[in-house]
Design a protein around this motif. Structure first.
Motif, short mmCIF file in Angstrom:
data_model
loop_
_atom_site.label_atom_id
_atom_site.label_comp_id
_atom_site.label_asym_id
_atom_site.label_seq_id
_atom_site.Cartn_x
_atom_site.Cartn_y
_atom_site.Cartn_z
N THR B 74 24.36 -1.20 9.27
CA THR B 74 22.97 -1.38 8.80
C THR B 74 23.03 -1.70 7.30
O THR B 74 24.02 -1.38 6.63
CB THR B 74 22.16 -0.08 8.98
OG1 THR B 74 22.72 0.91 8.11
CG2 THR B 74 22.18 0.41 10.42
N PRO B 75 21.98 -2.31 6.76
CA PRO B 75 21.97 -2.61 5.32
C PRO B 75 22.19 -1.37 4.47
O PRO B 75 22.89 -1.41 3.44
CB PRO B 75 20.58 -3.20 5.09
CG PRO B 75 20.18 -3.77 6.41
CD PRO B 75 20.79 -2.86 7.45
N ALA B 76 21.65 -0.24 4.90
CA ALA B 76 21.81 1.00 4.12
C ALA B 76 23.27 1.44 4.12
O ALA B 76 23.82 1.83 3.08
CB ALA B 76 20.92 2.10 4.68
N ALA B 78 25.85 -0.47 4.64
CA ALA B 78 26.62 -1.45 3.85
C ALA B 78 26.46 -1.17 2.36
O ALA B 78 27.45 -1.17 1.60
CB ALA B 78 26.17 -2.87 4.20
N ALA B 79 25.22 -0.90 1.95
CA ALA B 79 24.97 -0.68 0.51
C ALA B 79 25.74 0.54 0.01
O ALA B 79 26.32 0.53 -1.08
CB ALA B 79 23.47 -0.50 0.28
N VAL B 103 30.49 -7.67 4.14
CA VAL B 103 29.18 -7.23 3.65
C VAL B 103 28.97 -7.56 2.17
O VAL B 103 27.87 -7.45 1.66
CB VAL B 103 28.94 -5.71 3.89
CG1 VAL B 103 28.93 -5.40 5.37
CG2 VAL B 103 30.00 -4.87 3.17
#
Lengths: 251, 441
Positions: B74-76, B78-79, B103
């Motif tokens: 998920t973007p979270a 990955a961040a 990512v």
């Protein structure tokens, strides 16, 4: 005021008795010298008191301020205030002097207490300046590739940083040229105080010209056979160890 | 074990592999390469203990069952992992993968771009630079026994990066790649293709990390390094996967005339980790240094196989692998120096040193020489020992407790290799990972 009492100490290596009933008391502020020929048990005495695992204390006791150190591990003895300046300091590649001394000082702090890094380095550098040790040495590995003189200065540096109650100096003069000897002796003299007792072990009188002892003991075959003041060292120098053998050792 | 039975059931399977490969249909050559990998994987047997190249390793517990590729994070997620990837502050570029998905793509300075430096994801490079890749990608033979794993890597090839530093370009800052595993049971196949042109200079830091300390995963990574004439290539590879990971690393380096190559392989992670490191010297005057460093603990097995091939004379290679072992850990070092008949005036050395910090740890060492030239200087040596009691007493005589003294001495033992990393921040990061191993043990 502290005192280190060695009471009728017997030490063996394996089955072989080396120290055979040695009694000696050192008080804070005093410098004692133990002189004697090679193989008489001087170094064995120093290492046994420091807790070297190869030496067995078969009888007698060593008391630091009335408390026996014999049940203590070598590191506990050191933290209690004993310091052994090695005749042949180990070379330890990969462990820097700075990290090593930090670990040694950290070990003396209470649980959860953190060493003050700024104060530590300030103190380290001032002691290094005193002993004329290049500050670059802090990042060098312990004794790795050091000359004889550098190793001995490094021993005194550790002593200066750890502020023991009693220092056992094992042949600190061996392998030193006259300049190195003077620097080491100046370092020790600078550390002499009412808080420090010193037991210097030496084969030669030479060192005692620089670090003047309060008491001199002559050791022979595992025992002290004569004690006196600094003039005894000169007498021994003049008459040689044959004098000890022929006149001081009971038949 | 038959070849068919060793094909993992239902996860890394034919349908999935074909579907993934189909995604590269526009790059026909790449789809073919993957298909070749899959066919080779199916036909090759799993290694067994009686295979000389797997001697001493615990081949019975090798298993490819129960692993599968994972979807993108998920973007979270990955961040979070991108933030944890900023290990090197002066990086020339940073690429981050999570579970085999890129990512974070590297951003290079305008200057590097103008000089023609390429640092991009393998997927992008497959599309954008087919000629460069077809010339260099997976061109080295697999010589050290990991053929089946190399074939599976090829079959699933997608993640990874390509670094190309063209002729005459010197880049002082390191190119950094951080590859994470996140999903339990994920299979990842990261690839690094590093090409240094004539007189080019490149410094690479590869970190293989897991989001969780006890991550279960299958990681089969491979590296192809092509060091051109007079180039200088320095690489640090850190294997710090989670503790339930099976890791296979197949590293191949090829050095041209006067190339100066240095690599440090650091290992702390995985339950079992096998490193196959082959260096081939093709040009005279090359100078290759190969270092390995590990702290193995618990029931970890680190299996290190190295090959130094001197195909050209007047070149030097020097290898030093140091392992510190705790608990019931095992390390295997098997190294071979091969000197071809015309590779006269070769200097080749190989040293393996193991420090046993536990009576239950075991280190096996199999150094070897195969020399066909008659005017060479070659040597190999292996030592396995315990902490020197004199050194231990020295530290304890300064008030340092036994456990702390042992740790200091073990770290001191490893420091010789850490000094070769040549980048203080990276060395400090590795030093910290090694230090943590002592406290987890």
């Amino acid at each position: 005021m502290s005192q280190l009492e060695i009471k009728d100490l017997h030490v063996s290596i394996g089955e072989k008795p080396i120290v055979k009933g040695l009694t000696l008391t050192v008080r804070s502020g005093e410098v004692h010298a133990i002189m004697g020929p090679n193989g008489t048990g001087k170094s064995t005495l120093a290492k046994a008191v420091a807790g070297h695992p190869s030496y067995t204390i078969t009888s007698g006791d060593v008391l630091l301020d009335g408390k026996s150190v014999l049940p203590m591990q070598p590191d506990e003895r050191a933290r209690a205030g004993l310091f052994l300046a090695f005749q042949y300091p180990s070379e330890i590649p990969g462990v820097s002097i700075a990290n090593f001394l930090r670990a040694a000082i950290q070990a003396r702090l209470g649980e959860g207490e953190e060493l003050d890094a700024t104060g530590y380095y300030k103190r380290l550098y001032s002691k290094m300046d005193l002993l004329q040790i290049d500050r670059k040495f802090t990042s060098r590995a312990i004794n790795d590739g050091f000359s004889g003189g550098e190793k001995k200065r490094c021993e005194i540096l550790q002593m200066a940083m750890l502020e023991p109650k009693f220092a056992l100096m094992d042949e600190t003069d061996s392998g030193l040229d006259i300049d190195a000897l003077r620097i080491v002796a100046d370092g020790v003299n600078a550390l002499r105080s009412t808080n420090l007792g010193v037991l210097m072990i030496t084969h030669y009188q030479r060192l005692l010209g620089y670090i003047v002892p309060d008491h001199v003991h002559v050791m022979w075959d595992g025992r002290i056979v004569k004690s006196g003041d600094k003039s005894l060292a000169l007498e021994l120098e003049a008459k040689g160890y044959d004098w000890v053998k022929n006149e001081l050792v009971p038949a | 074990m038959s070849a068919v039975a060793s094909v993992p059931a239902g996860v890394l399977d034919v349908a999935l592999q074909s579907a993934e490969t189909a995604a590269f249909r526009a790059q026909d050559w790449f789809a073919v390469l993957r298909q070749q990998g899959w066919h080779a994987f199916q036909s090759l047997p799993m290694p067994t203990r009686d295979n000389e190249k797997w001697r001493f390793s615990d081949a019975r517990t090798l298993s490819l069952d129960g692993y599968a590729p994972a979807p993108a994070p998920t973007p979270a997620q990955a961040a979070d992992l991108i933030a944890r990837s900023r290990l090197i502050s002066d990086a020339a570029g940073l690429i981050v993968h999570v579970d085999g998905h890129c990512v974070l793509k590297p951003t290079l300075s305008a200057e590097l771009v103008a000089q023609g430096v390429v640092f991009e994801s393998l997927e992008d490079a497959v599309r954008a630079r087919p000629a460069l890749l077809q010339e260099h990608l997976l061109k080295h033979p697999v010589l050290l026994g990991g053929d089946k794993f190399a074939a599976l890597h090829r079959a699933w090839l997608r993640a990874g990066y390509v670094l190309h530093v063209p002729k005459g370009v010197e880049v002082k800052q390191p190119f950094v790649s951080v590859t994470w595993t996140l999903t339990d049971g994920v299979a990842v196949f990261p690839h690094a293709l590093i090409i240094a042109g004539e007189r080019a200079t490149a410094d690479i830091h590869d970190f293989h990390l897991s989001a969780k300390a006890d991550q279960r995963a299958l990681a089969i990574s491979a590296v192809d390094i092509h060091a051109g004439t007079g180039s200088q290539v320095r690489r640090l590879a850190v294997q710090a996967w989670g503790s339930a990971t099976q890791s296979f690393q197949i590293d191949n380096t090829c050095g041209g005339r006067d190339a100066v190559i240095s690599s440090v392989n650091a290992a702390v992670g995985s339950r079992r980790a096998r490193l196959e490191n082959t260096v081939r010297i093709d040009g005279p005057g090359a100078d290759v240094s190969l270092y390995g460093i590990s702290v193995a603990s618990g029931e970890q097995e680190f299996d290190q196989r190295t090959l130094q091939v001197h195909a050209a004379g007047h070149a030097k290679s020097d290898l030093l692998f140091k392992n510190a072992l705790l608990g019931k850990a095992r390390t295997i070092f098997s190294g071979l120096i091969k000197v071809a008949p015309d590779a006269q005036r070769t200097d080749a050395y190989q040293t393996n040193r193991n420090l046993l910090l536990s009576p239950d740890a075991e280190a096996d060492s199999l150094p070897g020489l195969e020399i066909e030239a008659n005017d060479v200087k070659c040597s190999h040596g292996a030592t396995t020992g315990q902490i020197d009691p004199a050194e231990l007493f020295y530290l304890r005589a300064r008030g340092i407790p036994l456990a702390v003294a042992q740790e200091l001495l073990a770290q001191g033992f490893l420091e010789e290799v850490l000094a070769k990393v040549g980048h203080e921040e990276a060395a400090a990061a590795v030093r910290e990972m090694l230090r943590l191993k002592f406290h987890q043990a």
